[in-house]
Enzyme design. Structure first.
Site, PDB file in Angstrom:
ATOM      1  N   ILE A 727     -16.276  26.135 -83.984  1.00  0.00           N
ATOM      2  CA  ILE A 727     -17.486  25.475 -84.499  1.00  0.00           C
ATOM      3  C   ILE A 727     -18.733  25.855 -83.714  1.00  0.00           C
ATOM      4  CG2 ILE A 727     -16.280  23.519 -85.507  1.00  0.00           C
ATOM      5  CD1 ILE A 727     -16.857  21.903 -83.033  1.00  0.00           C
ATOM      6  N   ASP A 856     -31.291  22.454 -69.432  1.00  0.00           N
ATOM      7  CA  ASP A 856     -31.088  23.396 -70.540  1.00  0.00           C
ATOM      8  C   ASP A 856     -31.219  22.677 -71.878  1.00  0.00           C
ATOM      9  OD1 ASP A 856     -30.686  25.838 -71.694  1.00  0.00           O
ATOM     10  OD2 ASP A 856     -28.506  25.787 -71.561  1.00  0.00           O
TER      11      ASP A 856
END
Length: 921
Positions: A727, A856
């Site tokens: 995924i 991030d």
């Protein structure tokens, strides 16, 4: 006669010779054409073999029943029937771990190929150097993928290459200097990658270059003066990098065709030349926000008739704004916020009158400057296309113009932190498209206009810190999209309308504090099921807290101090397990302090002082931190931790004797019961021991709180880590969908690629970050696995909760995933996602035991559950900041080095980037 005979014979021979040659040539061409066709067909099939997922069936027609020129996405040339265009954009195709196997010997053998359009797919790995074999290639578009590694330097072999589009990937390394040798290159798009180093000065040799886009990388150094040699350059976009120094003066003098100059979010400084409006006469976009530019705004900019966007916010510009700036009639956006503009004179805002000439103006932002003078009535004559008007945090006085309602398309109106007086004009009710209204921190008086309820699109209404009187208008109940309402402090009176406190849309905050409200808290407060903050403090409210407050399970902060509330609260807050701050001080509450508050793991501030609480103070949870609680002013409290300095709870003699008698009875009864249970359970125990040898342990027999899983279980759960269950991919590994049989739940299994440098460190960082944090907007970790695979190789994985709606990245950039129409997030959904993200970051930065910096944050690391609630994930680059550091400015400065993927949030008091799409063009 003989001469004629010889001529005839020669002609016949020549005719046959020519036919033979033509026949042989045709045969040769046919043979070469067939061979070339077969080469193209095999090359395309090799490309197809490298595709591991084709959710939309884009390659279903690629079979032997059709000629390859009729395959989907293929265009062939008419003459030779060779492939000239490969266009499979937006098909969500997923490649293997590297494109080396799919571009070579696949695409690289399509030697007649002129255009490659593979944008908006899921290709990863690296681009093969063999792409340089496509010597006829003119257009390469691989944007919106997950390609990494360095950009192939031998693209320079493609001498006809005109367009290179590699936007929104993960390319690293430097920009290849070799690109400067491409003689026909006109468009170079490399925005949003991880490129480092400096901008190659050699790019100044590409005289054909028209558009250079390097936004959103980590480029350093100065802007090369050499770029000014490209006389035909129309667009330079260098925003969101780490560039420093000044803009070369040659840019302003030589690039007379320049239309777009964007350097937003760098570290540039210097002043703009006075003649910029004459030397750059074709300028359309001048975007300088988020730098350190200084000096005056040149008057010559008013002569640039093509100017559409003037974005100079978040800099150090000073002095006046040119009075005739409105001569640039095509202006769409005028943003001068967060500077030092103004001369402290009454005519500082005279330029606004000239902006009425800009008939298409849709954004005007001048907040946080040094403007003084009266609020200009001419502001009501601005373009009816205006949707953003923010002039707050200036020394402006006077009244809000009564004709403000003329600006019928406004979506955001910010007139805050000024010296504005008078009342709120009733014409404000005409602004039916308004979503955000900020009128706080002024000296407004009078009543809140009743027709404010006509603004049914409102999501944020801020009237705080004024002198408003009267009651809350019931018409506000029509604003069913309201997320945040702030009416404190003012002089509002009457009861709190049940229609207002029952607005179920309120999710961010409801501020009603420091007013003169009376009566009880309406039971409709229970409708605020998703509200995070409620503040009704410092009023004249009374009565008991309604039991319906238990419905507010998302509540993080509740402030009720300074009223006359009464009653026992022992059962009121049992369901508010997400609460972080609770203030009940200065009321008439009685009874015992609820012991269940000990178990509220997010509770960090509790103020129960000056009430009538009695009995023993608990010692666990928040009660174990004397700096986090206050119980002073409750004369009948005792016990608690020593730091509270409360008296010891008395134990009466009669109580001792009574307790001793009860204890003896209990011991006798328990002994009898234990014996009976033992006699009854021995056979069952023997049976279960035998059965446990044959059957694996269940979830109920796990050690501690965490599920322990093996490599074999994860392998089985993901069907052998099948590509069908893949995924997503990230910097350090891949994520698979799986079903753990022991808990029968769908999970996401993040498998680390330990061959990558930093992967093991990322695993440890993520484990350390996730093991002690809990928040509804963080991706929850279920367990981890550090073991070996069937081959004896190290194996590390994280098992996380599964997010059915995948990442925000796919919603922003994809088109269709087979089930959802992606890329169709409306404003409310975007705002809710932004709120979720902000809540998660607020928790990480301010409410963890040890503050955590994610390092991030980007759309691909934000995941959406089935209800489209956002969850922040991927803590592989997270950093911990002990609270002791926060008090040290020296230590703070050492943490400013950027980590992770560089992204961009528009500076100033604006929506987040994806809420304000015009900033992300």
């Amino acid at each position: 006669m003989r001469m004629e005979l010889w001529s005839f014979i020669f002609s016949v021979n020549l005719f046959f010779a020519m036919n033979v040659v033509h026949s042989n040539s045709a045969t040769t061409t046919t043979l070469l054409g067939n061979e070339g066709n077969e080469t193209d067909r095999m090359a395309l099939l090799a490309f197809k073999d490298g595709i591991t997922s084709d959710p939309l069936g884009a390659l279903s027609s690629w079979n032997h029943t059709l000629h390859f020129c009729n395959w989907n996405g293929i265009t062939c040339g008419r003459r030779h029937q060779r492939v000239t265009v490969l266009n499979l954009s937006g098909q969500n195709l997923l490649s293997g771990q590297t494109l080396v196997g799919t571009l070579s010997p696949g695409i690289s053998n399509l030697t007649f190929l002129r255009e490659i359009h593979l944008q908006e797919n899921s290709f990863n790995g690296q681009l093969s150097q063999d792409i340089g074999r496509l010597f006829r290639l003119q257009h390469l578009n691989m944007s919106y993928n997950s390609l990494g590694g360095e950009i192939p330097s031998n693209l320079t072999h493609c001498r006809d290459l005109r367009v290179i589009e590699l936007r929104y990937n993960e390319f690293t390394g430097k920009i290849p200097i070799q690109l400067s040798t491409l003689p026909k290159l006109s468009l170079l798009f490399l925005r949003h990658n991880n490129l480092t180093g400096s901008i190659p000065p050699q790019l100044g040799n590409v005289s054909s270059l028209i558009n250079l886009d390097l936004l959103g990388n980590s480029l350093v150094g100065h802007i090369p003066d050499d770029l000014a040699r490209i006389n035909n350059l129309k667009q330079i976009v260098l925003s969101v990098n780490l560039l420093s120094g000044t803009v070369p003066s040659s840019f302003y003098n030589n690039l007379s065709f320049l239309e777009v100059f964007a350097v937003v979010g760098n570290q540039l400084h210097g002043a703009l030349p006075p003649n910029i409006g004459f030397s750059l006469p074709k300028l359309r976009y001048l975007l300088l926000a988020g730098n350190q530019f200084s000096g005056h705004i040149p008057n010559s900019l008013s002569n640039v008739s093509s100017l559409e966007w003037l974005g100079m916010d978040v800099n150090q510009f000073s002095g006046p704004v040119p009075e005739n700036i409105g001569w640039a009639r095509n202006l769409l956006t005028f943003d001068m916020s967060y500077n030092y503009l103004g001369l402290g004179r009454a005519d500082d805002l005279k330029f606004i009158t000239s902006l009425t000439n800009c008939s298409n103006l849709n954004e005007l932002s001048i907040q946080t400057n040094h403007f003084v003078g009266l609020f200009p009535n001419s502001i009501a004559n601005l373009s009816t296309h205006l949707y953003w008007l923010v002039i707050g945090q200036n020394q402006i006085s006077g009244n809000i113009p009564s004709q403000i309602g003329n600006l019928i398309n406004l979506k955001a109106l910010g007139i805050y932190s000024t010296f504005i007086t008078g009342s709120i004009p009733t014409s404000i009710g005409m602004l039916q498209n308004l979503q955000r209204l900020y009128l706080g921190n002024n000296s407004l008086s009078g009543k809140i206009p009743y027709n404010i309820g006509n603004i049914t699109q409102l999501t944020n209404l801020d009237l705080e810190y004024n002198n408003l009187q009267g009651s809350i208008p019931l018409s506000l109940a029509n604003c069913t999209k309201l997320l945040r309402l702030s009416l404190s402090p003012n002089n509002l009176t009457g009861t709190i309308p049940k229609q207002i406190i029952g607005l179920s849309s309120l999710s961010i905050a409801l501020y009603l504090s420091q007013n003169l409200f009376t009566g009880s808290l309406p039971s409709e407060v229970g409708n605020l099921k998703i509200l995070e903050l409620l503040d009704v403090s410092q009023n004249k409210l009374s009565g008991e807290i309604p039991s319906t407050l238990a419905n507010c399970k998302s509540m993080r902060e509740l402030y009720m101090q300074g009223n006359a509330f009464r009653g026992d609260v022992s059962s009121v807050f049992t369901t508010l397990t997400s609460i972080e701050a609770l203030d009940l001080s200065d009321n008439n509450f009685s009874g015992k302090i609820p012991k269940y508050l000990e178990g509220f793991k997010f509770l960090q501030y509790l103020n129960l002082s000056f009430n009538n609480f009695e009995g023993e103070v608990p010692k666990q949870g928040v009660f174990g931190n004397a700096s986090a609680i206050s119980v002073t002013g409750n004369d009948n409290l005792c016990g608690g931790i020593p730091e509270l300095k409360l008296p010891t709870c008395p134990v009466l003699a009669n109580d001792r004797r009574g307790k001793a008698h009860v204890s003896r009875v209990i011991i006798l009864v328990v002994s009898v019961v234990v014996c009976l249970i033992f006699l009854l359970c021995v056979p069952a125990s023997l049976y279960s021991v035998r059965k446990s040898r044959k059957k694996p342990s269940s979830l109920s027999s796990m050690e501690g709180r965490h599920l322990k899983v093996s490599y074999a279980e994860l392998c089985k759960a993901t069907d052998g880590f099948s590509s069908a269950n893949l995924i997503g991919t990230g910097s350090y590994g891949s994520v698979y969908k799986g079903i753990l049989s022991r808990i029968e739940n769908v999970v996401a299994v993040k498998v680390l690629n330990l061959h990558l440098r930093g992967a093991a460190k990322s695993f440890i960082a993520e484990c350390n970050a996730l093991r002690n944090i809990r928040h509804r907007n963080l991706v929850k970790i279920i367990t981890s696995c550090s073991s070996t695979d069937f081959g004896g190789n190290d194996f590390k994985a994280l098992v996380l909760e599964f997010m059915p709606n995948e990442s925000l990245e796919k919603w922003l950039h994809s088109k269709l995933d087979g089930q959802h129409q992606l890329g169709s997030l409306n404003f409310i959904k975007r705002l809710n996602i932004a709120i979720d993200i902000a809540s998660a970051l607020d928790y990480l930065h301010h409410h963890c035991h040890t503050p955590i910096a994610h390092c991030d944050l980007k759309p691909s690391n934000i995941f959406l559950d089935e209800d489209m609630n956002a969850h922040v994930g991927d803590f592989g680059l997270a950093k911990f900041y002990p609270r002791i550091i926060q008090s040290s400015s020296e230590d703070q400065s050492s943490t400013t080095v950027l980590k992770g993927t560089i992204g961009y949030i528009a500076p100033g008091n604006k929506f987040i980037n994806f809420l304000h799409p015009i900033y992300s063009q």
